[in-house]
Design a protein around this motif. Structure first.
Motif, PDB file in Angstrom:
ATOM      1  N   ASN A 182      -9.786   3.485  -0.443  1.00 22.24           N
ATOM      2  CA  ASN A 182      -9.205   4.662  -0.142  1.00 22.24           C
ATOM      3  C   ASN A 182      -8.464   4.872  -1.463  1.00 22.24           C
ATOM      4  OD1 ASN A 182      -8.090   7.030   0.678  1.00 22.24           O
ATOM      5  ND2 ASN A 182      -6.558   5.976   2.140  1.00 22.24           N
ATOM      6  N   LEU A 183      -7.763   3.760  -1.823  1.00 23.43           N
ATOM      7  CA  LEU A 183      -6.917   3.753  -2.891  1.00 23.43           C
ATOM      8  C   LEU A 183      -7.635   3.844  -4.376  1.00 23.43           C
ATOM      9  CD1 LEU A 183      -3.916   0.995  -2.104  1.00 23.43           C
ATOM     10  CD2 LEU A 183      -3.996   3.552  -2.317  1.00 23.43           C
ATOM     11  N   LEU A 184      -8.755   3.216  -4.294  1.00 22.35           N
ATOM     12  CA  LEU A 184      -9.680   2.927  -5.581  1.00 22.35           C
ATOM     13  C   LEU A 184     -10.092   4.371  -5.796  1.00 22.35           C
ATOM     14  CD1 LEU A 184     -11.758  -0.150  -4.706  1.00 22.35           C
ATOM     15  CD2 LEU A 184     -10.640   0.207  -6.720  1.00 22.35           C
ATOM     16  N   VAL A 185     -10.704   5.177  -4.704  1.00 18.98           N
ATOM     17  CA  VAL A 185     -10.969   6.539  -4.823  1.00 18.98           C
ATOM     18  C   VAL A 185      -9.923   7.445  -5.377  1.00 18.98           C
ATOM     19  CG1 VAL A 185     -12.061   8.454  -3.813  1.00 18.98           C
ATOM     20  CG2 VAL A 185     -12.968   6.324  -3.504  1.00 18.98           C
TER      21      VAL A 185
ATOM     22  N   ALA B 149       0.111   0.625 -11.642  1.00 18.26           N
ATOM     23  CA  ALA B 149      -0.261   0.642 -10.193  1.00 18.26           C
ATOM     24  C   ALA B 149      -1.933   0.432 -10.039  1.00 18.26           C
ATOM     25  CB  ALA B 149       0.291   1.719  -9.345  1.00 18.26           C
ATOM     26  N   ILE B 150      -2.424   1.551 -10.930  1.00 19.33           N
ATOM     27  CA  ILE B 150      -4.065   1.524 -10.642  1.00 19.33           C
ATOM     28  C   ILE B 150      -4.628   0.223 -11.124  1.00 19.33           C
ATOM     29  CG2 ILE B 150      -6.010   2.573 -11.805  1.00 19.33           C
ATOM     30  CD1 ILE B 150      -4.335   5.361 -11.971  1.00 19.33           C
TER      31      ILE B 150
ATOM     32  N   THR C  96       0.874  -1.118   0.117  1.00 23.17           N
ATOM     33  CA  THR C  96      -0.065   0.010   0.105  1.00 23.17           C
ATOM     34  C   THR C  96       0.839   1.134  -0.021  1.00 23.17           C
ATOM     35  OG1 THR C  96      -1.545  -1.279   1.270  1.00 23.17           O
ATOM     36  CG2 THR C  96      -1.915   1.026   1.117  1.00 23.17           C
ATOM     37  N   GLU C  97       1.944   1.148   0.947  1.00 18.72           N
ATOM     38  CA  GLU C  97       2.951   2.231   0.775  1.00 18.72           C
ATOM     39  C   GLU C  97       3.453   2.566  -0.500  1.00 18.72           C
ATOM     40  OE1 GLU C  97       6.203   2.225   3.519  1.00 18.72           O
ATOM     41  OE2 GLU C  97       4.858   1.633   5.024  1.00 18.72           O
ATOM     42  N   CYS C  98       3.909   1.523  -1.291  1.00 15.77           N
ATOM     43  CA  CYS C  98       4.360   1.727  -2.572  1.00 15.77           C
ATOM     44  C   CYS C  98       3.492   2.562  -3.459  1.00 15.77           C
ATOM     45  CB  CYS C  98       4.802   0.447  -3.060  1.00 15.77           C
ATOM     46  SG  CYS C  98       5.970  -0.289  -2.596  1.00 15.77           S
ATOM     47  N   LEU C  99       2.210   1.957  -3.625  1.00 17.76           N
ATOM     48  CA  LEU C  99       1.000   2.340  -4.447  1.00 17.76           C
ATOM     49  C   LEU C  99       0.655   3.768  -4.115  1.00 17.76           C
ATOM     50  CD1 LEU C  99      -1.373  -0.823  -4.490  1.00 17.76           C
ATOM     51  CD2 LEU C  99       0.240  -0.075  -6.257  1.00 17.76           C
ATOM     52  N   GLU C 100       0.796   4.137  -2.687  1.00 22.71           N
ATOM     53  CA  GLU C 100       0.431   5.424  -2.419  1.00 22.71           C
ATOM     54  C   GLU C 100       1.688   6.306  -2.964  1.00 22.71           C
ATOM     55  OE1 GLU C 100      -0.166   5.165   1.691  1.00 22.71           O
ATOM     56  OE2 GLU C 100      -2.266   5.181   1.599  1.00 22.71           O
ATOM     57  N   THR C 101       2.947   5.873  -2.897  1.00 22.76           N
ATOM     58  CA  THR C 101       3.971   6.666  -3.260  1.00 22.76           C
ATOM     59  C   THR C 101       4.027   7.039  -4.743  1.00 22.76           C
ATOM     60  OG1 THR C 101       5.338   5.334  -1.727  1.00 22.76           O
ATOM     61  CG2 THR C 101       6.488   6.851  -3.199  1.00 22.76           C
TER      62      THR C 101
END
Lengths: 162, 1019
Positions: free
Chosen positions: B324-327, B312-313, B280-285
């Motif tokens: 959260n990530l989806l939005v 990533a998406i 999740t951290e990676c994807l957020e970065t």
């Protein structure tokens, strides 16, 4: 996976054709022609992706292409490849050609077909991406060149008079 | 120094190429090439041994000729000889020739394989590289057989050079793709996984590609790669862009490898919490980096950065677990929708399509509807517009269906020809699926035909007919609208087809209006007749004969038309035949027989939309089905299929719709299911492991409710598994076929379905079944039969629990099995006074229910009036009742008049008759079903059953066998039946005049009481 790599000029003359999936020769020719017609009618500043022609798998495949001066570089890929990634790969391939030939032009592709194939082989192998690091590819080509020189062919005596 | 020295060309080759380029004409070029080919051929065949350089030169020439599009049928042997050279350049050109001009001559392949084997064993990394390239480029089965065992060894050997490892990984991947069965899994797999930790990023990239493909088929074997991939990704993403030196591409660290790693992770479900946090951290970065200002203005920089971002998406959408990530992903894509780069807009539309199917983000996607519609209108690029259409289709739901369909329709007017048909299909599907008001549906489809008639395939207009037939609330409107549409001076032939069919069936609903009186309707249709193709004309002829039935006042007009030379002597056999037969039918048949023959079409059986099937076929299985399934899950069947009328409720089951009716009407036949065998394994109904049973799957209650009045259909469906049911019940016994479909490409292991009855249910309901095979292959379906015996009344339903292993995970699904008490209901006969006596006893307050509900559809007074005016009993209740009685009578007669009633035949007969009066293609269908032989047979050995059959068959006989045969059959029938004598209770005249009431009445239990006509004239 990359199914085919086609390079042709603005008039549709093939300059490099590489298929990684077996097609009979006449179908290969048809694919080149069809792809050329698909790509030709597109403006330069619209997107670089389009659905594959009817011969090469239809909508399951995408054509990803770039247009450089007189040449079109078209990669036909399936859904397992990233579109932008392939676009980068085309750029890597062309930049490598440019480094290897110093200001590459269409004529280089014509008269050094074998070399172009070798460079391509360092980038794509059997339809899969082998190397994306330009320096590495150029290094490989230089190594090949040295090998060639060391083998000291008779042909090195005939200088091209092109 | 350039890596390729331009001077070192081959002179002969350069001269040849220059010659070709100087050729003024195609002919000159071919001449020059033929000359060269002859030269090379003679050189190759000549006595003098060629040196390596010459061979190389000639091979190069051949390659060039091949590139120009000429077949090369020689030179392979010379190329193979080059392989055994010790000179690198000769070997290289040999391999190149073989890879470009693959030849399947087995002798050659043996030689090539030999050379490759030598090079692989040479321990010379350059030669090994060439050999591996050749294997990968050719990738044939023979090569897989020869080398699939060898390459894994090279790949994991400690002393293999990096570049060779890289090639070996991809070579293995290629062989696996081509012939997966030939690549043995083994110890090497775990060592391949550890290549993800390799120092050399090129090796890591190649290994990631390999693992991604292998893991799709063998997830268990490679699951340790997940944590390794995450940590590798995390190191790349957090590294400063200079750390990875050569693998940094325009300031983006190792974009290619990042993409590959993210792809690999998409083979697995979200990892366990520890790893997941890191991921999740990676994807957020990655998402954060997208917001940073670009480090370079070059397009390559943004390309590479976005390649990673899109991947990533995709992973976020694939995991579909972090709202959260989806939005965030959705917002990011929303930005791209308006980006000035066309490529990004294209990709954003494409990714959003998949995002639309996630329940977390479906709403968020919908907020972009205006942008997408705008894209449809303004994009200059057809590729992008196509994606916009796809996205609109994916984001469509009940709330925005009208808007989206309207936009698609207006786009259709200017759409590119290449995508019109697909848009037409999509509009037709959406209009049907989300229609609240079926008048809107009819309008939409007629518009579709108006705008893009040429692209409206048969399926689309079949479907609109099916829906109008099945929904009686829209029939009047459809007739009116289609009548109006036909007024246009030029209308598409598809509209004439729809119009012809609908007016033929429901023209009476608008005939009350003087503006659309029968004659006007007929004239309107006939004015189009001469412009239409043969199939449409054939359909119109059928419409005319229907008009004869509906409107006796136009009978003579129509007979005149049929009698005209252009019909009776039409060059087309089909048209001529129809004209002859219809003319004859209209003159010989009584109004009653006409009314029976040309009765309104019964509802179509529920089935998958033919349009959807077509779209699936068009788009290939992967894309649409996923989307469709996702959509189906999200909005459990907004409309579902049109509700089937009782007569066809069980249409999906073999033998036929009437099977149930048989059970209802006649004396109860023996149960078709064998009695539960004593030896049958009782599947664990005691289930002390109730704790292990999953709670009921969400949505299963709804499905359960749908099965109360239905015996067949899909009971449950998720991404992995589909459960379908077919069931039949007789008296207190029943049999249920449960179909478990594996929707994935992976095996289900330990597949165990269990039937669980609650304690009090056990005593009342007896279920017996056999266990099913514990493995279910990918894409396969297994069937389980459950024999059911109802011992006493019950209220609860049994629960079906299914447990299996999919990939690494344990799956547990529970659904209620729709075995309800009403399935065992039996009809009973009683005299009217008995009935009312019982009825009056039901006077307790608890025994009465009253409910008032709002009409689902607007009540159109005009239509009602028209119906009343015509006095036609098209009211559904009466209509289907009538049909029911008729069916029963026929079937009862068939069942009771022969010792071994071929009920199946009877059923078929009925259902075919129902379908017969339909389109041209159906007529053709009927023709194959009732060959001449049948009639001949009937004539030679006549028995009562066939008499009935023939009587019922008469319309189709006459329609398919030609007037003459039909007529003689009828005569024959009359002599036969009269010879049977009155003792048999056959009312011959009744039969022949077609009074259905005259059907056989034989003494015995359950005989039909009434002889009064049940089929009233419908005029």
């Amino acid at each position: 996976m990359i199914q085919a790599i086609l390079v042709f000029n603005n008039h549709g003359k093939p300059r490099l054709v590489r298929f990684y999936q077996r097609f009979p020769e006449e179908i290969q020719q048809q694919i080149v022609r069809e792809t050329f017609h698909l790509v030709l009618k597109r403006d330069d500043n619209i997107c670089n992706f389009l659905e594959g022609g009817s011969l090469i798998g239809g909508s399951d495949y995408k054509l990803i292409y770039r247009h450089y001066a007189t040449l079109y570089f078209v990669f036909c890929v399936d859904s397992s490849e990233s579109e932008l990634g392939i676009l980068d790969l085309i750029q890597v391939f062309v930049e490598t050609l440019d480094k290897c030939f110093e200001n590459v032009c269409e004529l280089d592709l014509i008269f050094h077909m074998d070399k172009v194939h070798y460079i391509l082989q360092e980038v794509v192998m059997g339809g899969m991406v082998l190397e994306t690091n330009m320096n590495e590819i150029v290094a490989q080509m230089e190594a090949q060149n040295r090998l060639e020189k060391s083998e000291n062919f008779p042909m090195t005596l005939h200088l091209s008079t092109r | 120094m350039p890596a390729v020295s331009k001077g070192d060309g081959m002179r002969g080759l350069a001269v040849f190429i220059s010659d070709i380029r100087n050729c003024k004409s195609k002919e000159a070029e071919i001449k020059r090439i033929n000359k060269e080919l002859a030269n090379i051929r003679s050189k190759f065949k000549g006595d003098k041994a060629l040196d390596g350089y010459s061979k190389k030169k000639y091979v190069c020439k051949l390659l060039f000729i091949f590139l120009l599009g000429h077949d090369i049928d020689f030179g392979h042997m010379e190329a193979v000889n080059l392989l055994s050279s010790n000179r690198y350049t000769e070997k290289q050109i040999g391999y190149l020739f073989i890879s470009v001009l693959v030849n399947s001559n087995s002798e050659l392949i043996r030689l090539i394989n030999n050379a490759i084997k030598n090079d692989l064993a040479s321990r010379n990394p350059t030669f090994m590289g060439l050999a591996l390239h050749c294997i990968a480029n050719v990738g044939s089965r023979e090569m897989a057989e020869a080398f699939a065992g060898e390459i894994p060894k090279i790949l994991v050997a400690g002393d293999t050079m990096d570049s060779v490892k890289q090639s070996a990984a991809l070579c293995l991947l290629r062989l696996y793709r081509a012939s997966p069965d030939l690549v043995p899994m083994g110890d090497w797999t775990s060592r391949v996984v550890h290549l993800l930790n390799d120092q050399h990023l090129g090796v890591v990239t190649a290994a990631t590609s390999l693992i991604t493909t292998l893991a799709q088929k063998n997830p268990e074997e490679f699951k340790t790669s997940v944590s390794l991939a995450v940590s590798r990704l995390s190191r790349i993403v957090t590294s400063a862009s200079t750390d990875l030196q050569d693998y940094t591409y325009y300031f983006v660290p190792a974009p290619w490898l990042s993409v590959k790693l993210l792809r690999l992770l998409q083979c697995y479900p979200p990892p366990d919490p520890a790893v997941r946090g890191r991921l999740t951290e990676c994807l957020e970065t990655i998402l954060n980096k997208a917001q940073e200002p670009p480090k370079s203005k070059k397009v390559q920089h943004s390309n590479a950065k976005n390649a990673v971002l899109f991947e990533a998406i995709s992973l976020i959408i694939h995991h579909d677990s972090e709202p959260n990530l989806l939005v965030r992903a959705c917002n990011q894509l929303g930005q791209f929708l308006q980006h000035r780069e066309t490529n990004l807009r294209y990709l954003a539309l494409e990714s959003m399509c998949t995002l639309a199917s996630s329940e977390f983000s479906h709403e968020a996607v919908k907020t972009h509807i205006d942008t997408v519609i705008n894209a449809l209108k303004t994009e200059r690029d057809v590729s992008v517009r196509q994606r916009a259409v796809d996205l609109l289709y994916a984001m469509c739901d009940r709330s925005n269906a009208q808007q989206i369909v309207a936009e698609m329709l207006s786009y259709l007017e200017t759409a590119d020809y290449s995508i019109r048909e697909e848009i037409v299909l999509k509009v037709a599907i959406l209009a049907e699926k989300y229609a609240v008001d079926y008048t809107w549906y009819v309008d939409t489809i007629l518009n579709l035909i108006r705008i893009a008639g040429d692209y409206v395939s048969e399926e689309v207009w079949y479907r609109v007919i099916q829906i109008v037939i099945n929904r009686d609330d829209v029939q009047g409107y459809a007739a009116k609208t289609v009548f109006e549409a036909l007024q246009a001076p030029a209308c598409h032939e598809n509209l004439v087809k729809v119009g012809g069919y609908i007016l033929g069936e429901f023209g009476n609903l608008i005939a009350g209006d003087p503006r659309s009186s029968p004659l006007i309707q007929f004239d309107l249709l006939h004015s189009k007749f001469h412009l239409c193709s043969v199939p449409t004309r054939a359909l119109l002829l059928s419409t005319y004969i229907k008009f004869v039935n509906l409107f006796p006042e136009v009978k003579t007009t129509i007979q005149d038309v049929l009698r005209s030379d252009s019909q009776l002597k039409n060059a087309d056999v089909e048209l001529q035949q129809r004209a002859v037969e219809y003319l004859r039918l209209s003159s010989v048949a009584s109004t009653d027989i006409l009314a029976t023959v040309l009765e309104e079409m019964p509802p179509f059986p529920e089935r998958e939309s033919s349009i959807l099937a077509k779209l699936k076929k068009k788009k290939g299985p992967s894309t649409v089905t996923d989307l469709e399934e996702a959509k189906r899950e999200r909005s459990v069947d907004v409309n579902g299929a049109p509700e089937p009328a009782p007569a066809s409720a069980s249409a999906a089951s073999t033998p036929s719709p009437s099977a149930d009716l048989l059970g209802l009407g006649a004396a109860p036949p023996a149960p078709t299911g064998p009695p539960p065998s004593a030896g049958g394994l009782l599947v664990d109904v005691f289930s002390d492991s109730a704790s292990a049973v999953a709670p009921l799957a969400p949505g299963s209650e709804d499905n359960f409710a749908r099965f109360v009045c239905k015996n067949n259909g899909v009971l449950f469906e998720n991404q992995l598994l589909q459960i379908g049911l077919k069931s039949e019940f007789r008296q207190n016994l029943g049999r249920m076929f449960i179909f478990y479909g594996n929707k994935t490409s992976t095996q289900f292991l330990n597949f165990t379905p269990t039937l669980i009855c609650a304690d009090d249910l056990q005593a009342n309901l007896n279920l017996q079944t056999k266990p099913v095979d514990p493995t279910v292959d990918g894409g396969a379906q297994v069937q389980q039969v459950v024999n059911i015996e109802c011992v006493s009344d019950f209220t609860e339903a049994p629960v079906l629990n299914i447990q299996f292993r999919y990939g690494g995970t344990f799956q547990n699904v529970s659904v209620k099995l729709p075995i309800t008490l009403n399935k065992f209901f039996q009809p009973t006969e009683m005299a009217s006074q008995d009935f009312f006596q019982r009825w009056k006893q039901l006077s307790n307050p608890q025994q009465e229910v009253q409910s008032i509900f709002k009409a689902k559809h607007p009540m159109d007074t005009e239509i009602t009036k028209a119906k009343l005016l015509l006095g036609r009993s098209s009211d559904l209740g009466q209509h289907s009742l009538k049909k029911l009685i008729l069916t029963l009578q026929t079937l009862w007669a068939l069942a009771s008049s022969t010792p071994k009633p071929p009920r199946l035949d009877a059923c078929c007969v009925w259902s075919r008759i129902c379908k017969l009066r339909c389109t041209g293609s159906r007529c053709a269908q009927a023709r194959t079903l009732f060959p001449r032989g049948y009639v001949t047979y009937c004539r030679s050995s006549f028995n009562p059953m066939q008499a009935v059959g023939l009587c019922v068959l008469f319309p189709c006989v006459s329609a398919t066998l030609g007037d003459h045969t039909a007529h003689s059959t009828m005569e024959h029938l009359s002599t036969c039946t009269s010879s049977l004598g009155p003792g048999r209770g056959w009312d011959t005249k009744g039969l022949l005049t077609g009074t259905t009431a005259g059907l056989p009445v034989q003494g015995g239990p359950g005989s039909m009481k009434s002889r009064q006509p049940v089929v009233q004239s419908t005029n």
